[in-house]
Design an enzyme around this catalytic site. Structure first.
Site, PDB file in Angstrom:
ATOM      1  N   CYS A  77       0.503  -1.270  -0.214  1.00 46.49           N
ATOM      2  CA  CYS A  77       0.292  -0.172  -0.001  1.00 46.49           C
ATOM      3  C   CYS A  77       1.106   0.808  -0.467  1.00 46.49           C
ATOM      4  O   CYS A  77       1.882   1.341   0.714  1.00 46.49           O
ATOM      5  CB  CYS A  77      -1.007   0.140   1.538  1.00 46.49           C
ATOM      6  SG  CYS A  77      -1.620   1.455   1.460  1.00 46.49           S
TER       7      CYS A  77
ATOM      8  N   HIS B  74      -9.927   1.312   3.257  1.00 45.36           N
ATOM      9  CA  HIS B  74      -9.338   2.966   3.118  1.00 45.36           C
ATOM     10  C   HIS B  74     -10.730   3.634   4.002  1.00 45.36           C
ATOM     11  O   HIS B  74     -10.583   4.605   4.717  1.00 45.36           O
ATOM     12  CB  HIS B  74      -8.631   3.421   2.418  1.00 45.36           C
ATOM     13  CG  HIS B  74      -7.156   3.231   1.970  1.00 45.36           C
ATOM     14  ND1 HIS B  74      -6.159   3.133   3.551  1.00 45.36           N
ATOM     15  CD2 HIS B  74      -6.551   2.441   1.123  1.00 45.36           C
ATOM     16  CE1 HIS B  74      -5.127   2.867   2.410  1.00 45.36           C
ATOM     17  NE2 HIS B  74      -5.009   2.161   0.762  1.00 45.36           N
TER      18      HIS B  74
ATOM     19  N   HIS C 282      -9.647  -3.332  -1.801  1.00 49.45           N
ATOM     20  CA  HIS C 282      -8.491  -2.900  -1.070  1.00 49.45           C
ATOM     21  C   HIS C 282      -8.947  -0.813  -0.577  1.00 49.45           C
ATOM     22  O   HIS C 282      -8.844  -0.794   0.242  1.00 49.45           O
ATOM     23  CB  HIS C 282      -7.423  -3.227  -1.673  1.00 49.45           C
ATOM     24  CG  HIS C 282      -5.524  -2.736  -0.487  1.00 49.45           C
ATOM     25  ND1 HIS C 282      -4.903  -3.390  -0.787  1.00 49.45           N
ATOM     26  CD2 HIS C 282      -5.500  -0.933  -0.510  1.00 49.45           C
ATOM     27  CE1 HIS C 282      -3.968  -1.976   0.424  1.00 49.45           C
ATOM     28  NE2 HIS C 282      -4.547  -1.095  -0.124  1.00 49.45           N
ATOM     29  N   GLU C 283      -9.027  -0.399  -1.970  1.00 52.69           N
ATOM     30  CA  GLU C 283      -9.701   0.747  -1.530  1.00 52.69           C
ATOM     31  C   GLU C 283     -10.686   0.824  -1.073  1.00 52.69           C
ATOM     32  O   GLU C 283     -10.267   2.297   0.339  1.00 52.69           O
ATOM     33  CB  GLU C 283     -10.116   1.773  -2.838  1.00 52.69           C
ATOM     34  CG  GLU C 283      -8.656   1.347  -3.887  1.00 52.69           C
ATOM     35  CD  GLU C 283      -7.088   1.575  -3.772  1.00 52.69           C
ATOM     36  OE1 GLU C 283      -7.784   2.859  -2.248  1.00 52.69           O
ATOM     37  OE2 GLU C 283      -6.273   1.083  -3.733  1.00 52.69           O
TER      38      GLU C 283
END
Lengths: 167, 179
Positions: free
Chosen positions: A98, A144, A140-141
């Site tokens: 990341c 966040h 993954h995004e």
């Protein structure tokens, strides 16, 4: 608009649960452009989430079309406002890194296929089905936006291997 | 800052990590890097430790005496300056899994092929699993391929080895994706 600096952990904004964005207004559109500019400027990046550039609103951009892993199977540039995963199936493990956690990578198990609902840049409601690397990048995004880093999901190399063995 | 390699091994029991790290903490050491695991019933600790003042191990080695008294073996080596940093490894990363009935030479034969291709082994774990009567040997190996060697090429080499050793071998690319 502008290439923004990527925040690095331990910046507290990276552990913040982001707020939904109310409307597709000028401010949101400017944020989207900054996310795209920042992702493109990073060169190898396939996605950036708003908190990574210091904004705690629920917006991400993802584009795996230029990467070796995603070239064959993608939706091009995705702008996702207030995204939500409606469905997920299958499991796959990938070694993730990341931009906000440099110099460390880990094995993360994620859904192989997902259905995501979001508002696009034009303010239209969209539902897409993504799989493979694109699905991993989206998950993954989206993590966040909930203050989760891949480090929160790393599975151990050895236990992973041996758990699979005993099935 | 001087760096030292510290290796500790002894029969596994609860409290080893706490015992070791209390000494390190009281002596003012930083743990820069570490890998600890149970190997064959022994708890093995490998640590790279740093100290702002000590440059020779003689200055602190006595502090580890209680560990030896409690049945742990302690080994300290002073690292040369520059030798303590994490190397920058470029290239495709592969995970090679090897498993089959236990026999001598599995690790050596795989490592020999990798060495001759100039492939760098960065992580290696082996375990005996299965039942006592029918033990299965499992090896998990992480390696960095040099430029000019592809994971497909490596897979081909391993396919040949698989037939020779009568074990299962798989090679998969795990080059990290930065998201």
């Amino acid at each position: 608009m502008a290439v923004r600096e990527i925040l690095l952990y331990p910046d507290p904004l990276l552990k913040t649960v982001c707020e939904p964005l109310e409307t597709m207004d000028e401010r949101t559109d400017a944020l989207v452009q900054d996310l795209i500019d920042t992702m493109v400027a990073a060169g190898h990046s396939v996605g950036v989430a708003a908190p990574q550039i210091g904004v705690t609103g629920r917006a991400v951009v993802v584009d795996v079309s230029k990467s070796k892993l995603g070239r064959e199977n993608n939706h091009g540039l995705l702008v996702m406002i207030n995204p939500e995963i409606l469905q997920s199936e299958g499991r796959e493990t990938m070694r993730e890194g990341c931009m906000s956690v440099p110099d460390y990578t880990g094995n993360v198990e994620r859904a192989e296929k997902i259905v995501v609902q979001f508002t696009d840049r034009a303010g239209k409601e969209q539902v897409i089905s993504a799989s493979g690397f694109e699905a991993v990048a989206i998950q993954h995004e989206l993590d966040h936006l909930d203050g989760l880093l891949f480090l929160d999901r790393v599975s151990n190399l050895k236990t992973d291997v041996f758990r699979r063995k005993s099935r | 800052m001087s760096h030292f390699a510290l290796t500790i091994i002894g029969r596994d029991r609860p409290g080893i990590v706490s015992q070791v790290t209390e000494i390190l903490f009281r002596q003012g050491f930083n743990i820069a890097d570490s890998s600890c695991s149970i190997l064959g019933g022994q708890f093995a600790m490998i640590l790279i430790i740093a100290h702002p003042e000590h440059s020779a191990k003689e200055a602190f080695i006595e502090a580890f005496a209680p560990l030896e008294q409690s049945g742990l073996s302690v080994f300290v080596r002073t690292l040369k300056p520059g030798g303590e940093t994490r190397p920058h490894l470029e290239g495709e990363i592969c995970m090679i899994s090897v498993y089959g009935s236990d026999k001598p030479g599995i690790v050596y034969r795989v490592a020999r092929e990798l060495g001759s291709l100039n492939v760098n082994i960065t992580d290696l774990n082996t375990k005996l699993v299965g039942s006592e009567k029918r033990p299965v040997y499992v090896m998990m190996l992480e390696a960095v391929l040099p430029g000019g060697v592809s994971s497909e090429q490596l897979a081909e080499v391993m396919r040949r080895l698989k037939d020779e050793l009568q074990v299962d071998i798989s090679v998969r690319n795990i080059t990290p994706v930065e998201l």
